[in-house]
Design a protein around this motif. Structure first.
Motif, PDB file in Angstrom:
ATOM      1  N   LEU A  85       0.901  -1.182  -0.332  1.00 53.98           N
ATOM      2  CA  LEU A  85       0.074  -0.203  -0.203  1.00 53.98           C
ATOM      3  C   LEU A  85       0.773   0.974   0.127  1.00 53.98           C
ATOM      4  O   LEU A  85       0.666   2.043  -1.044  1.00 53.98           O
ATOM      5  N   VAL A  86       2.000   1.233   0.743  1.00 57.70           N
ATOM      6  CA  VAL A  86       2.423   2.408   1.404  1.00 57.70           C
ATOM      7  C   VAL A  86       3.369   2.784  -0.006  1.00 57.70           C
ATOM      8  O   VAL A  86       3.654   3.887  -0.757  1.00 57.70           O
ATOM      9  N   ALA A  98       2.016   1.845  -2.911  1.00 55.48           N
ATOM     10  CA  ALA A  98       1.537   2.725  -3.926  1.00 55.48           C
ATOM     11  C   ALA A  98       0.903   3.511  -4.252  1.00 55.48           C
ATOM     12  O   ALA A  98       1.426   4.374  -4.898  1.00 55.48           O
ATOM     13  N   ALA A  99       1.199   4.431  -3.052  1.00 54.34           N
ATOM     14  CA  ALA A  99       1.239   5.861  -2.504  1.00 54.34           C
ATOM     15  C   ALA A  99       2.238   6.169  -3.014  1.00 54.34           C
ATOM     16  O   ALA A  99       1.556   7.379  -3.829  1.00 54.34           O
ATOM     17  N   TYR A 113       1.905   7.102  -6.989  1.00 54.60           N
ATOM     18  CA  TYR A 113       0.937   7.814  -7.284  1.00 54.60           C
ATOM     19  C   TYR A 113       1.507   9.203  -7.386  1.00 54.60           C
ATOM     20  O   TYR A 113       1.378  10.456  -8.532  1.00 54.60           O
ATOM     21  N   THR A 114       1.690   9.090  -5.710  1.00 57.20           N
ATOM     22  CA  THR A 114       2.290  10.803  -6.074  1.00 57.20           C
ATOM     23  C   THR A 114       2.850  11.345  -6.841  1.00 57.20           C
ATOM     24  O   THR A 114       3.112  12.103  -6.789  1.00 57.20           O
ATOM     25  N   VAL A 115       4.001  10.383  -7.383  1.00 49.25           N
ATOM     26  CA  VAL A 115       5.791  11.023  -7.917  1.00 49.25           C
ATOM     27  C   VAL A 115       4.977  10.424  -9.390  1.00 49.25           C
ATOM     28  O   VAL A 115       5.365  11.800  -9.595  1.00 49.25           O
ATOM     29  N   SER A 173       2.493  11.733 -10.464  1.00 50.49           N
ATOM     30  CA  SER A 173       1.519  12.657 -10.263  1.00 50.49           C
ATOM     31  C   SER A 173       2.246  14.252 -10.752  1.00 50.49           C
ATOM     32  O   SER A 173       1.429  15.318 -10.699  1.00 50.49           O
ATOM     33  N   ARG A 174       2.731  13.986 -10.112  1.00 50.57           N
ATOM     34  CA  ARG A 174       4.851  14.902 -10.609  1.00 50.57           C
ATOM     35  C   ARG A 174       4.205  14.962 -11.885  1.00 50.57           C
ATOM     36  O   ARG A 174       4.920  16.128 -12.354  1.00 50.57           O
ATOM     37  N   ASP A 204      -3.209  31.579  -8.053  1.00 53.24           N
ATOM     38  CA  ASP A 204      -4.664  30.978  -8.275  1.00 53.24           C
ATOM     39  C   ASP A 204      -5.906  31.865  -8.700  1.00 53.24           C
ATOM     40  O   ASP A 204      -6.998  31.670  -9.067  1.00 53.24           O
ATOM     41  N   VAL A 213      -1.171  30.400  -4.153  1.00 55.18           N
ATOM     42  CA  VAL A 213      -0.833  29.395  -2.369  1.00 55.18           C
ATOM     43  C   VAL A 213       0.535  28.957  -2.466  1.00 55.18           C
ATOM     44  O   VAL A 213       0.497  28.405  -3.946  1.00 55.18           O
ATOM     45  N   PRO A 261       2.690  26.016  -2.268  1.00 55.93           N
ATOM     46  CA  PRO A 261       2.446  24.592  -2.560  1.00 55.93           C
ATOM     47  C   PRO A 261       2.726  23.375  -1.048  1.00 55.93           C
ATOM     48  O   PRO A 261       4.170  24.290  -0.820  1.00 55.93           O
ATOM     49  N   GLY A 262       2.482  23.005  -0.822  1.00 54.71           N
ATOM     50  CA  GLY A 262       3.181  22.256   1.186  1.00 54.71           C
ATOM     51  C   GLY A 262       2.669  22.671   1.907  1.00 54.71           C
ATOM     52  O   GLY A 262       3.239  22.643   3.025  1.00 54.71           O
ATOM     53  N   LEU A 301       0.279  24.051   5.175  1.00 50.90           N
ATOM     54  CA  LEU A 301      -0.585  23.770   5.594  1.00 50.90           C
ATOM     55  C   LEU A 301      -0.896  24.498   6.509  1.00 50.90           C
ATOM     56  O   LEU A 301       0.072  23.518   8.166  1.00 50.90           O
TER      57      LEU A 301
END
Lengths: 410, 314
Positions: free
Chosen positions: B14-15, B17-18, B21-23, B25-26, B75, B89, B91-92, B94
């Protein structure tokens, strides 16, 4: 019969003291791990959702806040249903697992929903439903997996682990945003993977209802019968009454910000302050509750909140007073959240544990929601400080009455 | 033992996969095609390309022409004269932090302010001397997940920064108005650079506030007016009027006669309208930039698809 038996064992508590972790069962630790991982997943979504809605989709978040409040009310019903079904089918783990699973799938739903506002609304509602379904059975499992005299400690350990997850969530979200160059769907997908890990942990390491169950019929009538039991009814009622005079978190932070003129950049640190104190004190206060009684600690938590409110509105606005008030707010959480479940647990027959806990939680949650509305109204009519002082006075009065009434005897 | 192996295998899977996916979408968000060098020359329609987040431009006379995309990511974007403002905004971050970039005629950065919040509205005064913005801020809100707004401005030539106009003394019905939940959003300046309008929100109501920048005070002139936008002639205000919960209708208010005209756009518009000239109003809706006549006649027409935050150079 059972209730009387468990109460005598409660009374016998506090005599022999073994090291802390040995007294917390593996099942509770496993449930704590599941909650920790789930909270990482859900908090990372909570952290980015506002950004996503405004920037990604161009929504007006003021409207979304309204929608969110609506869901909170709707899940109250689901919560009792989840508890009841878990008891009825004697499958606490299965119902809790379904709740965790539903919320996990919803993270994928957010990826799939794209820019459709309606679809996002549906997904968020389903996510809340999953949360509502799982809470009662989960707390029942914790309660049934613990020795009656160590309930406070068990819930303390569980809630502390839960809070660690809440701390980590936003950090993980930030890391994902940085790594993906600001892709929100990456956050949702990662959140799904982490939630799936939690479901896996639950499936592998959490055991369903240890011990032998009493063979009483778990019908809707039996569930309603719970409210006819005086001890249980009194605890549920007092918990709800106290909920009604409790000032919501956001209001506490708002007062802090207004009076101490905290810069907006620092504002998000306030909930972290509360959570930090909660994390540190959840286990010690749970243990204290086991030793001196759960109801006194529960009421002590409300006294801490009352004191915090008075400090917030007092004539002085020194920095230290603000920090103390924030600390007391954390004490309030540590002394009430898990402790109430520890107090209510022994009053509920094993077979109805999930239902009973869901009923207590729902009563409290609905009362707190109502309290937010009332407080908002008082604030609008009288302005912030008079409203806070009035709330503190009501809280003190109800807490005092609850102390005199002593709904939980030991 | 078997369970632990199973758990570890699942977690690793699962890690992985995450991370994959994350890399990956870069690459999706990576630049597509080289960036064009844009300037604030007259006759252009600027907008935010919603697929890449980059600022693009097409000729105002021919919005169907092949768009030019700059390297600038924003934006919200706005222009007037030789000044532009870009809200981006970071990025990164929060909770969210926004860079307010003040840009010159070649879209070069003249000044940067970093402020807490999420971009909502941006404008430049008609004389190009002030930029102003509205940010959504989480936290000091009244509902758990609620927001509040913070409208501020920056004087380009003096460097003076007003982080929020919340302290503006304001009169409602002739009386000085005080409330804890005062919010402002959507500022719009008159051509004289002194008179300005904004939305005041408090206790469930919204007001159009007319204010004097020099004397720094304002008064409510009308209820149920949000995100005002002053016409180039300074005599009318285009705004969104709340007609239901979460439903707004674009209208134009004549400041002289206080007569209101609903525009031909019947869908709910949640944007600060922009006057292309004295006769036409532009706005973003459903992932496109639209134009509609300002006198209530005609029908809306789509100018650019996959676009938001329109801005025009006159």
């Amino acid at each position: 019969m059972y209730i009387a038996a468990s109460r005598t064992s409660d009374l016998a508590a506090g005599t022999d003291r073994k090291p802390a972790l040995k007294r917390v069962s593996a099942n509770v630790l496993a449930l704590g791990a599941v909650s920790l991982v789930t909270d990482v997943s859900s908090e990372m979504v909570t952290a980015v959702l506002p950004l996503y809605l405004v920037l990604g989709l161009g929504l007006n978040p003021l409207q979304f806040g309204l929608l969110d409040g609506l869901y909170a009310g709707a899940t109250a019903v689901v919560r009792v249903l989840g508890g009841h079904l878990a008891d009825r089918w004697r499958r606490l783990k299965a119902v809790a697992g379904f709740g965790y699973g539903l919320s996990a799938v919803c993270k994928l739903g957010l990826v799939a929903a794209g820019s459709s506002v309606a679809a996002i609304g549906v997904v968020l509602a389903a996510d809340r439903t999953g949360k509502g379904l799982r809470t009662g059975p989960r707390d029942a499992l914790i309660s049934l997996s613990s020795e009656p005299e160590a309930l406070g400690r068990s819930f303390g350990v569980h809630r502390a682990m839960d809070t660690v997850g809440a701390f980590l969530g936003p950090l993980v979200a930030m890391a994902v945003l940085a790594l993906s160059l600001g892709s929100y769907t990456s956050v949702f997908f990662t959140s799904f993977c982490i939630a799936a890990i939690a479901v896996l942990l639950l499936a592998l390491f959490v055991h369903d209802r240890p011990g032998v169950a009493d063979r009483t019929a778990v019908s809707l009538r039996a569930a309603l019968g719970l409210l006819r039991q005086q001890d249980f009814r009194r605890v549920a009622l007092w918990a709800a009454l106290l909920g009604l005079v409790t000032v919501g978190d956001s209001f506490v932070y708002l007062v802090l910000q207004r009076r101490w003129d905290i810069a907006a950049t620092w504002f998000p640190l306030l909930p972290l302050g509360t959570a930090g104190v909660y994390l540190v004190l959840a286990v010690p206060l749970g243990k204290l509750a086991d030793r001196i009684g759960r109801w006194p600690v529960f009421l002590g938590g409300h006294a801490a909140l009352c004191l915090a409110l008075v400090l917030l509105c007092g004539p002085q606005a020194g920095l230290w007073l603000g920090i103390i008030a924030l600390g007391l707010h954390g004490v309030f959480y540590a002394a009430t959240d898990g402790v109430l479940m520890a107090a209510a647990g022994p009053l509920i027959p094993r077979d109805l544990r999930a239902t009973g806990m869901a009923v207590v939680q729902t009563g409290q949650a609905v009362a707190r929601m109502l309290s937010s509305v009332l407080f908002g109204l008082a604030w609008t009519l009288w302005d912030l400080r008079p409203a806070v002082l009035a709330a503190a006075a009501c809280l003190a009065a109800v807490a005092l009455a609850a102390a005199l009434a002593k709904p939980v005897r030991p | 033992m078997k369970k632990i192996v199973l758990a570890l295998a699942g977690i690793v899977l699962l890690v992985a996969a995450a991370v994959v996916y994350t890399v990956s979408s870069r690459h999706d968000t990576a630049e597509a095609g080289p960036a064009a060098q844009l300037t604030l020359a007259p006759g252009q329609l600027f907008y935010r390309d919603t697929a890449t987040g980059r600022v693009g431009a097409v000729p105002l006379a021919d919005p169907g022409a092949k768009p030019q995309l700059s390297g600038l990511k924003c934006d919200r974007f706005a222009v007037a004269r030789q000044t532009a403002v870009c809200l981006a905004v970071k990025p990164g971050t929060l909770p969210a932090v926004t860079d307010v970039l003040v840009l010159d005629g070649g879209l070069g950065v003249r000044h940067t302010e970093t402020l807490p919040g999420t971009p909502s509205r941006a404008r430049v005064s008609p004389d190009g001397k002030r930029v102003y913005w509205t940010l959504f801020v989480t936290g000091d809100s009244y509902a758990q997940t609620g927001f509040s707004t913070r409208a501020g401005l920056y004087e380009v030539d003096t460097g003076r920064l007003v982080k929020t106009i919340e302290e503006l003394p304001v009169f409602v019905g002739g009386k000085r108005y005080f409330a804890a939940d005062v919010n402002y959003w959507g500022i719009t300046f008159a051509p004289d650079g002194n008179r300005f309008y904004a939305t005041l929100g408090s206790k469930g109501k919204t007001y159009l506030v007319e204010a004097d920048y020099g004397r720094y005070r304002g008064k409510a002139v009308r209820e149920n007016v949000e995100c005002p936008s002053l016409s180039p002639d300074g005599r009318r205000v285009a705004f969104k009027k709340k007609v239901g919960e979460g439903v707004w209708r674009l209208s134009v208010l004549d400041l002289g006669s206080l007569a209101e005209t609903e525009l031909a756009e019947t869908r709910s518009v949640d944007d600060q309208a922009l006057w292309q000239d004295d006769h036409t109003v532009l706005y973003g809706l459903e992932n496109a930039v639209w134009a509609v006549p300002a006198d209530g006649s005609g029908t809306p027409r789509q100018l650019v698809g996959g676009a938001a935050s329109p801005a025009v150079t006159g």
